[in-house]
Design a protein around this motif. Sequence first.
Motif, mmCIF file in Angstrom:
data_model
loop_
_atom_site.group_PDB
_atom_site.id
_atom_site.type_symbol
_atom_site.label_atom_id
_atom_site.label_comp_id
_atom_site.label_asym_id
_atom_site.label_seq_id
_atom_site.Cartn_x
_atom_site.Cartn_y
_atom_site.Cartn_z
ATOM 1 N N PRO A 133 0.834 -1.213 0.000
ATOM 2 C CA PRO A 133 0.000 0.000 0.000
ATOM 3 C C PRO A 133 0.867 1.260 0.000
ATOM 4 N N TYR A 134 0.466 2.216 -0.835
ATOM 5 C CA TYR A 134 1.235 3.445 -1.059
ATOM 6 C C TYR A 134 0.344 4.617 -0.667
ATOM 7 N N LEU A 135 0.653 5.249 0.462
ATOM 8 C CA LEU A 135 -0.258 6.239 1.030
ATOM 9 C C LEU A 135 0.230 7.665 0.861
ATOM 10 N N GLY A 136 -0.724 8.548 0.590
ATOM 11 C CA GLY A 136 -0.457 9.979 0.535
ATOM 12 C C GLY A 136 -1.697 10.724 0.960
ATOM 13 N N ILE A 137 -1.635 12.049 0.964
ATOM 14 C CA ILE A 137 -2.775 12.868 1.377
ATOM 15 C C ILE A 137 -4.014 12.534 0.553
ATOM 16 N N CYS B 249 -6.609 1.436 -1.935
ATOM 17 C CA CYS B 249 -5.637 2.513 -2.126
ATOM 18 C C CYS B 249 -4.560 2.074 -3.115
ATOM 19 N N ARG B 250 -3.762 3.006 -3.550
ATOM 20 C CA ARG B 250 -2.720 2.723 -4.531
ATOM 21 C C ARG B 250 -1.707 1.726 -3.967
ATOM 22 N N LYS B 251 -1.096 0.948 -4.856
ATOM 23 C CA LYS B 251 -0.087 -0.026 -4.436
ATOM 24 C C LYS B 251 1.112 0.050 -5.381
ATOM 25 N N GLU C 297 -3.102 -3.046 10.293
ATOM 26 C CA GLU C 297 -2.478 -4.315 10.630
ATOM 27 C C GLU C 297 -0.966 -4.152 10.481
ATOM 28 N N LYS C 298 -0.226 -4.932 11.251
ATOM 29 C CA LYS C 298 1.226 -4.806 11.220
ATOM 30 C C LYS C 298 1.792 -5.389 9.931
ATOM 31 N N SER C 299 1.760 -4.587 8.897
ATOM 32 C CA SER C 299 2.325 -4.978 7.615
ATOM 33 C C SER C 299 3.013 -3.756 7.037
ATOM 34 N N PRO C 300 3.991 -3.929 6.152
ATOM 35 C CA PRO C 300 4.737 -2.782 5.641
ATOM 36 C C PRO C 300 3.891 -1.888 4.737
ATOM 37 N N PHE C 301 4.147 -0.598 4.829
ATOM 38 C CA PHE C 301 3.524 0.395 3.959
ATOM 39 C C PHE C 301 4.628 1.248 3.382
ATOM 40 N N THR C 302 4.357 1.872 2.257
ATOM 41 C CA THR C 302 5.250 2.896 1.751
ATOM 42 C C THR C 302 4.457 4.176 1.610
ATOM 43 N N LEU C 303 5.152 5.303 1.664
ATOM 44 C CA LEU C 303 4.489 6.602 1.681
ATOM 45 C C LEU C 303 4.908 7.441 0.488
ATOM 46 N N SER C 304 4.008 8.296 0.066
ATOM 47 C CA SER C 304 4.302 9.227 -1.020
ATOM 48 C C SER C 304 5.508 10.086 -0.651
#
Length: 427
Positions: A257-261, A275-277, A315-322
Motif C-alpha cells: 500500500p502506497y499512502l499519501g494525502i 488505495c494505490r499499491k 495491521e502490522k504490515s509494511p507500507f510505503t508513503l508518497s
Amino acid sequence: MEENINIPVGWHLKQVVEFASKMQSGGTPKSDNLEYYNGEIPFVAIDDLSKSNKYISKTQKKITNKGLVNSSAWLVPKYSLLYSIYATLGVPRINLIEVATNQAILNILPNKKIISLEFLYYLLLEKRNTILSHSAHTTQSNLNAKVVKELEFVFPKSTIEQDKIAEILSKVDKAISETEIIIAKYNRIKTGLMQDLLTKGIDENGNIRSEETHEFKDSPLGRIPKEWSVKNLGELITAIDPQPDHRTPPQVLDGIPYLGISDFTSSGDIDVINCRKVGYNVLTKQSNTFNLDEGDIIFGKIGTIGKPKKLPNFEKSPFTLSANVILIKPIECPAFVYWSLISDYVNVQVSLAIHSTSQPAFGMEKIRALNIITPQPKEREVITEKLKAFENIFSEEEKKLYKLKSIKTGLMQDLLSGKKRVTHLIN
C-alpha cells in the motif's frame, strides 16, 4: 452520443432540441459602462453555478435594464435550466428567480409535456461525464448551443415516471443538504472549541480559562496560561522523510500500500483495500517501508502542503508513503500533536513559511521548527478527550454525508438508465 443504446420499455430516445421549447445563451453588458451594473436584475455567471448546489436564488452581480437592452442578455424566466457551456462545462442549475446570464450559460426552457424540469436537471447531472468525454473528442473543448441541441438522451415517455424519479433523488439531495448544514455548524463549533482548548485550556473545575480568573503570560504565540510553555514540534515528535525521489512509482494491482494525502476520503478515512499499491521491486531499500502505528501523522511537504492526516490502526504490515509527505511519529500524546497541527495558530505558521520562499515546500527543518503551545501532560489528556468526543460526533455526520452521496450516485445510475423502474410507485 452513445452507441448500442438500450431503450427500456416505455422510454424513448430524443435529442435536446426535441424537448426544449427554447434554448438561448446569454450575453454580458460592457463592463466599463457603470450604467449597466448595480441594478435590479440578477446576473448569473459561471461562478454562481459553481458556488450553488441545485438551485440558483441569488447572484453576485446585478445589471440594470439598460445593460440588459444593450447586450445579448435576456430575461430567463424562473424555473428554467441554466447549463454551463464554457470553462466549467456541463453544470446544470435551476433558477428560482428571473435572471439574466452571460454567454457562458445556455438557458434551456424544457417542453413540460415531454420532460419535467427537475428530471432534466438530474439527467444532465448524471450524464455530465459522458457529455464532457464527448466534448473532449470534438475540435473544441467548449460546448455550444448546436452541440447541446444534438445531444441524445433515453428517458421515460411518462412525465409522471420522470417526476417520481426526480422526487426520489430530491429526497436524497435534501438529506445531503441538511447534513451539510449540520456539518457546517459543527465545523464552526469545532473551530471555536479548538481555539479555546488549545490556547486557554481547562481549569480544575472543567471550565475554559480566562484572564479574568487565571494567570496568563506572554509567549511567541500570544497570551497563554502561566503553567504552559511553547515548544518546537521537534521536541514532541520524530519526523521521517519517506524517500528523496519525488517521482511517483508505477502502480500495480497487488503490492505494498502506497499512502499519501490524496488517499484519504472526504470523511477522513483511508480505504486501504482500494488505495494505490507499488510493486515490491520498486522498494530497493528497507527504509522505503514503514510499520505505521495508530496516531502517526502524514504531513504534506510538496504540492498539498500541510493538511495533516491522522493514520488509523493498521495491521502490522509494511507500507510505503508518497514522497510528497513527511511521516510524523509523536513521542507522547499523539492526539494532542494532531490537534495542534490542524489548529489555526499552526496553519498561520505554515502559511507564513510557505510564502517566505520562492520554492513552496515544507521540509524536515520547517516541520521541527513549528511552535506548539504545550500544556502540562495531564491537561493535554483532558483537552484531547474533550476534542475526541466532539470529533466522534462530527465524524459520524461526515460518514453519513459520504454514504448519502454514494447512495445518490447509485440511484442516479440505476433510475436514470431504467435499470431500476419506479412504475410500481406510481398510482
